[in-house]
Design a protein around this motif. Structure first.
Motif, PDB file in Angstrom:
ATOM      1  N   LEU A   1       0.832  -1.201   0.000  1.00 43.26           N
ATOM      2  CA  LEU A   1       0.000   0.000   0.000  1.00 43.26           C
ATOM      3  C   LEU A   1       0.868   1.252   0.000  1.00 43.26           C
ATOM      4  CD1 LEU A   1      -2.818  -1.094   2.455  1.00 43.26           C
ATOM      5  CD2 LEU A   1      -3.012  -0.704   0.000  1.00 43.26           C
ATOM      6  N   TYR A   2       2.019   1.162   0.652  1.00 38.24           N
ATOM      7  CA  TYR A   2       2.940   2.299   0.661  1.00 38.24           C
ATOM      8  C   TYR A   2       3.433   2.582  -0.756  1.00 38.24           C
ATOM      9  CZ  TYR A   2       7.177   4.988   1.579  1.00 38.24           C
ATOM     10  OH  TYR A   2       8.142   5.954   1.572  1.00 38.24           O
TER      11      TYR A   2
ATOM     12  N   VAL B   1      -9.450   4.338  -6.797  1.00 35.42           N
ATOM     13  CA  VAL B   1      -8.873   3.001  -6.944  1.00 35.42           C
ATOM     14  C   VAL B   1      -8.025   2.675  -5.724  1.00 35.42           C
ATOM     15  CG1 VAL B   1      -7.339   1.573  -8.333  1.00 35.42           C
ATOM     16  CG2 VAL B   1      -8.900   3.171  -9.430  1.00 35.42           C
ATOM     17  N   TYR B   2      -7.282   3.687  -5.281  1.00 41.19           N
ATOM     18  CA  TYR B   2      -6.422   3.455  -4.119  1.00 41.19           C
ATOM     19  C   TYR B   2      -7.270   3.124  -2.892  1.00 41.19           C
ATOM     20  CZ  TYR B   2      -2.696   4.072  -0.756  1.00 41.19           C
ATOM     21  OH  TYR B   2      -1.787   3.866   0.234  1.00 41.19           O
ATOM     22  N   THR B   3      -8.332   3.883  -2.702  1.00 40.95           N
ATOM     23  CA  THR B   3      -9.225   3.614  -1.571  1.00 40.95           C
ATOM     24  C   THR B   3      -9.788   2.197  -1.668  1.00 40.95           C
ATOM     25  OG1 THR B   3      -9.875   5.877  -1.955  1.00 40.95           O
ATOM     26  CG2 THR B   3     -11.043   4.698  -0.225  1.00 40.95           C
ATOM     27  N   ARG B   4     -10.110   1.801  -2.889  1.00 42.78           N
ATOM     28  CA  ARG B   4     -10.669   0.476  -3.079  1.00 42.78           C
ATOM     29  C   ARG B   4      -9.646  -0.590  -2.659  1.00 42.78           C
ATOM     30  NH1 ARG B   4     -12.734  -1.273  -8.890  1.00 42.78           N
ATOM     31  NH2 ARG B   4     -13.350  -3.417  -8.384  1.00 42.78           N
TER      32      ARG B   4
ATOM     33  N   TRP C   1      -7.456  -0.321  -0.413  1.00 43.58           N
ATOM     34  CA  TRP C   1      -7.468  -0.349   1.058  1.00 43.58           C
ATOM     35  C   TRP C   1      -8.651  -1.154   1.578  1.00 43.58           C
ATOM     36  CZ3 TRP C   1      -4.957   1.126   5.459  1.00 43.58           C
ATOM     37  CH2 TRP C   1      -3.768   1.843   5.285  1.00 43.58           C
ATOM     38  N   CYS C   2      -9.834  -0.793   1.068  1.00 44.12           N
ATOM     39  CA  CYS C   2     -11.056  -1.395   1.615  1.00 44.12           C
ATOM     40  C   CYS C   2     -11.043  -2.903   1.426  1.00 44.12           C
ATOM     41  CB  CYS C   2     -12.282  -0.808   0.935  1.00 44.12           C
ATOM     42  SG  CYS C   2     -12.445   0.916   1.298  1.00 44.12           S
ATOM     43  N   VAL C   3     -10.672  -3.335   0.210  1.00 42.54           N
ATOM     44  CA  VAL C   3     -10.674  -4.757  -0.077  1.00 42.54           C
ATOM     45  C   VAL C   3      -9.727  -5.486   0.864  1.00 42.54           C
ATOM     46  CG1 VAL C   3     -10.057  -6.454  -1.804  1.00 42.54           C
ATOM     47  CG2 VAL C   3     -11.318  -4.449  -2.465  1.00 42.54           C
ATOM     48  N   ARG C   4      -8.565  -4.872   1.122  1.00 43.69           N
ATOM     49  CA  ARG C   4      -7.592  -5.535   1.988  1.00 43.69           C
ATOM     50  C   ARG C   4      -8.062  -5.564   3.438  1.00 43.69           C
ATOM     51  NH1 ARG C   4      -4.855  -3.961  -2.259  1.00 43.69           N
ATOM     52  NH2 ARG C   4      -2.955  -5.043  -2.905  1.00 43.69           N
TER      53      ARG C   4
END
Lengths: 753, 790
Positions: free
Chosen positions: A258-259, A271-274, A276-279
């Motif tokens: 993620l970093y 997309v980045y938020t997604r 995060w959420c999925v993980r």
């Protein structure tokens, strides 16, 4: 934001040594292409093709490995027809699920449920208590075989994992051979133990997380791998708490990922938020839910009273079938014989015994003790009657007396039944361990320093009962005990007394209240005058029981501290593991004729794996230095490849090994097996990397040579110690030349220290 | 935050060229080409702080603020306070030249001994108990405390110099130093005979020295560069020689050096490998070798001063002890032979094992029953009844040639020397002890002792009693035996028993209990003697005995008395002492009422009571400055957030702060933060008992982090300070921030620090407070002051 440059050039200063920094311009394909799923990237982080797949040769390898693995794990699996090693624990735990009786253990339930399942399939009815020889009605071979399948699966899984990491087929096969021909892993796969499920789920976690990194974001495959990783994490965590190290491994990799994505300026924020959420869903929510689910199942299956009752709250126990707490005298009356339990987890019952404090008041000790025995019985006396008055005897005219119930706020005396002394408190003496508190002690009625020193008041704090009143009720009511003379509350702070107190828990008095330390509950109430009734108390909710049981497990786990005076040759310090200094006999009797199992790894590969694990950080630093001294892209690629492939394996080893140094509890060599699994894969990876490097420079067929050499050594080592893996029946002295280190105890009874 | 926007440095972006390789600046050119030219030393300058009047004034003012609170009332209390009990004592031992043992290295304690020596003190007072009067005992506590105060006062001064050198405005430097000056805990530790101030001085000065060195990085291998590098190494060695906590400073500097080397190694800096090797070697020698030599030197001095026997002997191996003049092991003593009659003296209580023709009462007062056997007690004086003849457990030929079973000589023939060797009593020998006056043998058995029911009773029994035979066998086990030697035939020979010098335990062979006695007196039937009983756990000093006299023999007229003293070099001694220090340091796990956990330190949840005087309601209580500690925690928090913000910003290609501010924070602020963390976090994994004063180094560095935050928020023109060249003075720089509001803020911080200091000062100076005043200062319930209710 239109530029692609990773870092802008920085302002140049007069003494310009700022612009160079550790976070170098990153041109490697570390972050995902977010929208071009139509045109998938050709490479993943492991520098292999995207969309991992196996070809025909790979399948042949898999079949060969699986067949050999099944053979080594199952061959003569029923040879010893007695309960072997920890089968006595785990076989029994499995049987509890068949009997549905509640038991207590320090490990989460999943692996033991799987053992139970194996027993169910093998047709066990739960009668056998796993002591001594297996009776004819227990099909132990089938049970062992089922559990051994988890162990056998390690070999093909390791092969696929290495392939997914981009290791060449030869070396991936070699990695499989390491796992296949390690005697310790093989031996531990052959009994009814928790190690096989634990290792299995550890390996699947690693497998799925590597596969996850080979696939394109947000494709179906990607999701499948993602949630499989999460589920595997949940399973490994529910097998033993060492599974947390697996979770940490995946967690660290995710943070790095993620970093890196955070620095991908082209990736839209959505997309980045997604990502995060999925993980979060897959790596936190899924494992946690699964962990809780296993406990839910645990509570649902185990609904009868059993040996683990006392680990739970009395209210929980009252709802177990056949538990004798469920039906007893409900109201506390004068003359009642009580067992009073501290609400702080791990404290146990208010206890006294005829030994005095070594200093302070020198009066009789008050402690908390984990078991409800004769010394934990207290009789409630009214302050208005003489001491020793018999409340339960018949009156002069022969009729039974009427019970007088104890109300909240009433001062009573508590008489210790066994020694006829009274629970009391004196303002003069500080408690011997917790110096800030005052000492509580047991004293004779006549010896009390003050007439109020023996008087206690129940103060109700919490009431779980179906009906409320100001009476003191068994199990339903949580209360504090306040002393009249000192005005202090009885407290069990959870500290252990020194040997003069027989390592029981301290009890003292303190002015303040608050916290479990001060809370007590009447768990058993015996009074012939009060009718036994069904205890009307709410069943604690799942979440409450779940948290309570987990806290209890944590406490018991920490209580497994080694007793250095009774040092036995089974325990070993973590520092000795990678060097295989103290292998372990699984059985005590070592005579010729006995079937002997010796937990020794394949020393050749074991030591090589340690060398590889120790080499990794040095090799990495060397590569970093080379890269920082070089302007060629090749060296940077080399470094990134080394890092991206090796990090999962090496950190897996480190995370499964180093935390044991911090643990105070007893440690055994088989605690190293999960770390060993990673160490073997690290070895395969390291050989592949070095061989690849040499092949690049010299055109020598290094991979083939190393494959043959190490493969041969692996088999040789396995053959040497195979007798002990499959059960050796002759005199162990015959194998004395296989004792390579003086500390091994192949034929002599004790380890040489 | 206006300042941040002003200095955001956005305009600098114009100079950035996309993807261009970094241009090389003139100075870098100069440095990289230096190898060809003759190296030019930078002009030698005074420290910059002295080259400007304002800076000098700041330094003087800082010194005054630092010194005043430390020497105010320093002569009070005239009593031993808290750990002065240890460190004052150790200083006295240096003057007495008596060997002592402590877990800390010697430097700070030696420094404490110097002023005492200078005023002619001879170490006669041993600081035995807290509260003992100095005047009555003639201890030079004033000069000793003054010495500590001078070291303590130098810490804020050094902080001022560090801040000024690192590019902080003088106002911020001055305020940071003043915050440190006015911290109650630091002031308290600087006023008493304690080690921490001295250690802190070396810690902070080594950081100062490293910063001076780092600022010369563009003039490598010049004299000044070498000078500061070596000084850093020397000071680090001193810090470690005060307390092993100095290793944290050592690792801080280690981190800085590694980072520095890492940047030198980078290919973009055009350093050749041989240049790099030179850099590496210079640092390795100065920062590793020099500290080791310093550390060794102080231990060498330590051993050279402490040449006499003292309280520290008992910790060491016999070989070590024998090096000390006057040690009992080095005394001339007699060997003991089988057949000799000897008396056993108890080490702790100086009593003798005796027996008399009287028996234990059948029933004791508490109702327990005894064996009714002959009494064995410990008497205060050596009488005829204290002599026991040593008989071997199994009679062997040499013995029976000369003695009968009861140890009496059967002939008057002189015993040949080869038999004498055989007849010597040695470590681990099995013996029977025959009481001389009543002619019966010592026995222990599983009967409860008269006073201690958990231990076994000692009694005497007829020597021919077959049934009791196995209970009459005892091992003589030496405390710290030397390794067994081999005789000419290769047999192992244990160490021999000698009078006075050897301590040993008398352990029953059958019951595995050791003879012990303690200060409890027996009732009337035992004539008030001490009880002797068998203790199951043999360890501990109350089971140790020694042979006092051999009946009929005298040390002075015997030829066998001489003891040979083995040689032991400095390194052997050094290594043994290091091992013991580490062992005992790790063993300091005994819970202490004032110990606390590292997590509670920054919040100051716990103080430590140093000294109380109930006559006048006076007390000295360890407490930091609550305002200052809260501010520095806030500062560290903000600093971390800002750093994380900056790093995150880089990932997203934008700048949170201007490049110059960032550079200053990333370099200088980070140094302070690393020092803070490295002096704090390692305590979390330490197993020993910890106290809040272990946090003091972090307090100092925490204030410096706070200083960097004060600069961040109040100073706009960072560049003026941050960019000044290391070799030019800052004469014309403005001292104060431009914004009046910011000046007010800085002033407010200082004022609040001063007020809080004064409010809690009575706990530092031990002045009288009424109970209500004490109560009003009890801001946290866990601060357990004395005299809150009276």
């Amino acid at each position: 934001m239109s530029t692609i440059t990773r870092r802008k050039p920085r302002l140049i200063f007069e003494d310009s040594d700022t612009k160079e920094d550790l976070f170098k311009t990153q041109t490697l394909p570390l972050s995902e292409d977010y929208k071009d799923n139509s045109k998938p990237r050709t490479q993943n982080v492991f520098f292999t093709k995207k969309e991992f797949g196996l070809d025909k040769m790979d399948y042949i390898c898999l079949v060969v490995l699986t067949a050999l693995s099944l053979f080594t794990r199952l061959y003569q699996i029923g040879k010893r027809k007695s309960v072997t090693w920890d089968e006595s624990h785990f076989g029994k735990f499995g049987a509890y699920y068949l009997n549905r009786t509640f038991y207590g253990d320090v490990h989460p339930p999943l692996a033991k449920m799987l053992v139970g399942l194996a027993e169910l399939i093998a047709g066990h009815d739960g009668r056998f208590n796993f002591k001594g020889d297996y009776p004819s009605y227990v099909n132990f071979t089938f049970m062992r075989a089922q559990i051994a399948l988890y162990g056998a699966a390690l070999v093909p899984i390791s092969f696929v994992t290495l392939k997914a990491l981009g290791i060449s087929r030869k070396m991936a096969f070699l990695g499989g051979i390491f796992i296949l021909f390690d005697n310790a892993i093989c031996l531990m796969s052959r009994f009814i133990l928790l190690d096989e499920p634990l290792l299995f789920f550890t390996s699947t976690t690693l497998l799925f997380v590597t596969l996850f990194y080979t696939s394109n974001s947000f494709t179906t495959k990607w999701y499948v791998y993602l949630f499989s990783t999460g589920l595997s994490m949940g399973m490994v965590l529910s097998s033993k708490w060492v599974g947390l190290f697996c979770v940490a491994l995946v967690g660290l990799a995710t943070i790095e990922d993620l970093y890196l994505k955070f620095g991908d300026l082209k990736m839209p924020k959505a997309v980045y938020t997604r990502h995060w959420c999925v993980r979060i869903a897959a790596f936190i929510v899924v494992p946690l839910s699964f962990y809780m689910f296993t406990f839910k199942l645990h509570f649902m299956i185990l609904n009868k009273s059993g040996p683990g009752d006392k680990d739970m709250t009395p209210a929980f126990q009252a709802h177990l079938k056949n538990n004798n707490l469920g039906v007893q005298s409900y109201l506390v009356a004068f003359g009642s014989k009580l067992s009073i339990r501290s609400m702080k987890i791990g404290n146990g019952y208010l206890h006294s015994h005829s030994t005095n404090y070594p200093s302070g008041s020198n009066r009789q000790q008050i402690t908390c003790y984990g078991y409800d025995d004769d010394n934990g019985k207290w009789i409630v006396e009214s302050s208005e009657r003489n001491p020793g008055y018999n409340y339960t005897a018949n009156t002069e005219d022969g009729n039974p007396q009427q019970p007088i119930y104890v109300n909240e706020g009433e001062y009573v005396r508590l008489r210790h039944e066994k020694t006829n002394q009274y629970l009391g408190m004196d303002i003069k003496h500080q408690s011997l361990v917790t110096k800030s508190d005052k000492e509580a002690s047991c004293m004779k009625y006549e010896d009390a320093p003050h007439k109020d020193a023996l008087l206690w008041k129940f103060e109700i704090v919490d009431d779980e009962g179906m009906q409320k009143s100001n009476r003191i009720r068994t199990i339903s009511v949580t209360f504090t005990l306040k002393n009249k003379f000192t005005g202090m509350h009885l407290r069990a702070p959870g500290t252990t007394l020194p040997p003069w107190g027989f390592d029981q828990m301290e009890v003292c008095g303190s002015k303040s209240t608050g916290g479990d330390d001060y809370l007590w509950i009447v768990e058993k109430n015996t009074n012939p005058l009060v009718m036994s009734t069904k205890i009307k108390v709410k069943k604690p909710g799942f979440l409450k029981s779940f948290i309570y049981l987990n806290m209890k497990m944590a406490r018991s786990n920490n209580a497994l501290i080694p007793d250095r005076d009774k040092y036995n040759h089974l325990e070993s310090d973590p520092i000795t593991w990678p060097f295989l200094i103290f292998p372990m006999r699984l059985l005590g009797s070592w005579n010729p004729g006995d079937i002997k199992y010796y937990e020794i790894g394949n020393p050749i590969t074991w030591w090589s794996s340690t060398a590889a694990s120790l080499l990794f950080p040095i090799h990495l630093i060397l590569l970093i230095i080379v890269a920082s001294r070089s302007k060629s892209q090749e060296d940077h690629t080399c470094l990134m490849q080394y890092w991206n492939r090796g990090k999962f394996l090496w950190f897996g080893w480190a995370l499964h090994y180093f935390p044991f140094f911090l643990m105070g509890r007893v440690t055994y060599i088989h605690h190293y097996l999960p770390a060993l699994y990673f160490a073997y894969l690290t070895l395969a990876f390291e050989i592949d990397f070095i061989a690849g490097y040499i092949e690049l420079k010299t055109k020598l067929r290094t991979r083939t040579i190393l494959f043959l050499v190490w493969g041969f050594l692996s088999i040789l080592g396995f053959m040497l110690y195979m007798p002990f893996t499959f059960g050796y029946t002759q005199n162990a002295r015959n194998l004395k030349y296989r004792q390579w280190l003086p500390t091994w105890n192949i034929y002599e009874d004790y380890h040489k220290m | 935050m206006t300042s941040v926007e002003d200095a955001s440095g956005l305009h600098h972006r114009k100079t950035a060229t996309k993807g261009a390789s970094p241009p090389v600046t003139p100075i870098k050119n100069a440095t990289s080409n230096q190898s060809n030219e003759k190296k030019e030393n930078p002009p030698i300058s005074l420290p910059k702080i002295l080259s400007s009047n304002a800076a000098l004034a700041g330094l003087i003012l800082t010194s005054i603020i630092a010194i005043l609170p430390r020497i105010y009332l320093i002569w009070f209390p005239q009593e031993v306070v808290f750990d002065e009990v240890h460190f004052g004592k150790f200083a006295s031992y240096y003057l007495r030249r008596q060997y002592y043992f402590d877990v800390h290295p010697p430097l700070a304690k030696m420094i404490l001994a110097i002023p005492a020596k200078l005023v002619g003190y001879n170490g006669k007072f041993l600081f035995e108990k807290i509260g003992m009067n100095y005047i009555e005992n003639g201890a030079p506590y004033f000069v000793m405390r003054m010495t500590v105060a001078m070291f303590g006062a130098s810490i804020p001064i050094l902080a001022y110099m560090i801040m000024a050198e690192s590019g902080y405005s003088l106002a911020v430097s001055f305020i940071t130093a003043s915050l440190i000056s006015l911290d109650n805990s630091l002031v308290l530790h600087s006023r008493l005979i304690l080690l921490d101030s001295i250690m802190l001085f070396f810690m902070v000065s080594s950081i100062y020295s490293y910063i001076r060195f780092f600022k010369l990085r563009f003039h490598p291998f010049t004299t000044q560069w070498y000078l500061w590098l070596t000084t850093t190494g020397f000071l680090l060695g001193c810090a470690v020689s005060c307390k092993l906590v100095g290793l944290f400073t050592f690792s801080c500097v280690g981190i800085f050096v590694l980072y520095d080397l890492w940047r030198i190694l980078d290919i973009n800096r055009n350093t050749t490998i041989s240049e790099f090797g030179k850099h590496f070697a210079a640092r390795a020698v100065s920062l590793i070798l020099v500290p080791i030599v310093v550390y060794l030197t102080f231990f060498y001095v330590h051993f050279s001063i402490l040449t006499n026997t003292g309280p520290g002997d008992a910790y060491h191996t016999p070989n070590f002890q024998m090096q000390l003049a006057g040690n009992q092991l080095a005394m001339n003593t007699l060997p003991v032979y089988f057949g000799d009659s000897v008396s056993f003296k108890h080490i702790d209580t100086n009593t003798f094992i005796s027996s008399r023709d009287e028996i234990y009462p059948l029933k004791y007062a508490d109702g327990r029953v005894s064996s009714n056997g002959q009494q064995v007690t410990a008497t205060g004086a050596e009488t005829d009844e204290s002599f026991w003849t040593v008989i071997p457990g199994e009679l062997f030929e040499e013995y029976t040639n000369h003695f009968d079973v009861n140890g009496t000589r059967i002939n008057d023939l002189p015993i040949p020397p080869e038999s004498l060797i055989e007849l010597k009593v040695r470590h681990n020998d099995v013996v029977r002890l025959l009481h001389k006056t009543t002619n019966c043998v010592l026995r222990t058995h599983d009967v409860a002792a008269p006073l201690t029911p958990t231990n076994m009773e000692f009694t005497c029994v007829n020597s021919t009693d077959e049934k009791a035979y196995k209970d009459t066998l005892f091992y003589l086990k030496f405390d710290q035996p030397s390794a067994a030697t081999k005789d000419s035939e290769g047999n192992l020979i244990q160490e021999e028993l000698r009078t006075s010098s050897k301590r040993f335990r008398i352990v029953s062979k059958s019951q595995n209990v050791a003879a012990m006695t303690h200060a409890k007196k027996l009732p009337k039937w035992g004539h008030g003697d001490q009880e002797i009983n068998g203790k199951k756990a043999a360890s501990g000093s109350n089971t140790l005995w020694t042979i006092n006299t051999v009946s009929g023999k005298n040390v002075s007229d015997s030829e066998e008395t001489k003891v040979t003293i083995p040689k032991m070099g400095f390194f052997a001694k050094f290594i043994e002492l290091q091992r013991l220090m580490l062992e005992h340091n790790a063993k300091l796990t005994k819970p202490h009422p004032y110990q606390s956990t590292p997590a509670s330190w920054p919040l100051m949840l716990r103080g430590v009571s140093f000294w109380t005087d109930s006559n006048y309601n006076r007390q000295i209580y360890f407490l930091g400055n609550p305002f200052g500690w809260a501010m520095s925690i806030l500062g560290i928090g903000m600093f971390s957030v800002i750093i994380l913000g900056i790093l995150a910003g880089h990932r997203r290609n934008f700048d949170l702060v201007s490049a110059i501010v960032e550079r200053h924070l990333m370099r200088n602020g980070l140094i302070f933060a690393i020092c803070y963390a490295m002096h704090y976090l390692p305590f979390f994994i330490m197993g020993r008992a910890l106290f809040i004063h272990h946090y003091l180094p972090s307090v100092v560095f925490g204030y410096m982090v706070l200083g960097s935050m004060l600069q961040f928020f109040t100073v706009d023109n960072y560049q003026q300070y941050a960019l000044f060249s290391p070799v030019f003075s800052r004469i014309n720089l403005p001292i104060l921030p431009k914004s009046k509001r910011m000046i007010a803020y800085l002033g407010l911080v200082l004022a609040l620090q001063f007020l809080t200091f004064c409010y809690f000062a009575p706990f530092v100076y031990g002045t009288t407070l009424t109970p209500s005043q004490v109560r009003s200062r009890k801001w946290l319930p866990s601060w357990d002051f004395a005299f809150t209710n009276k």
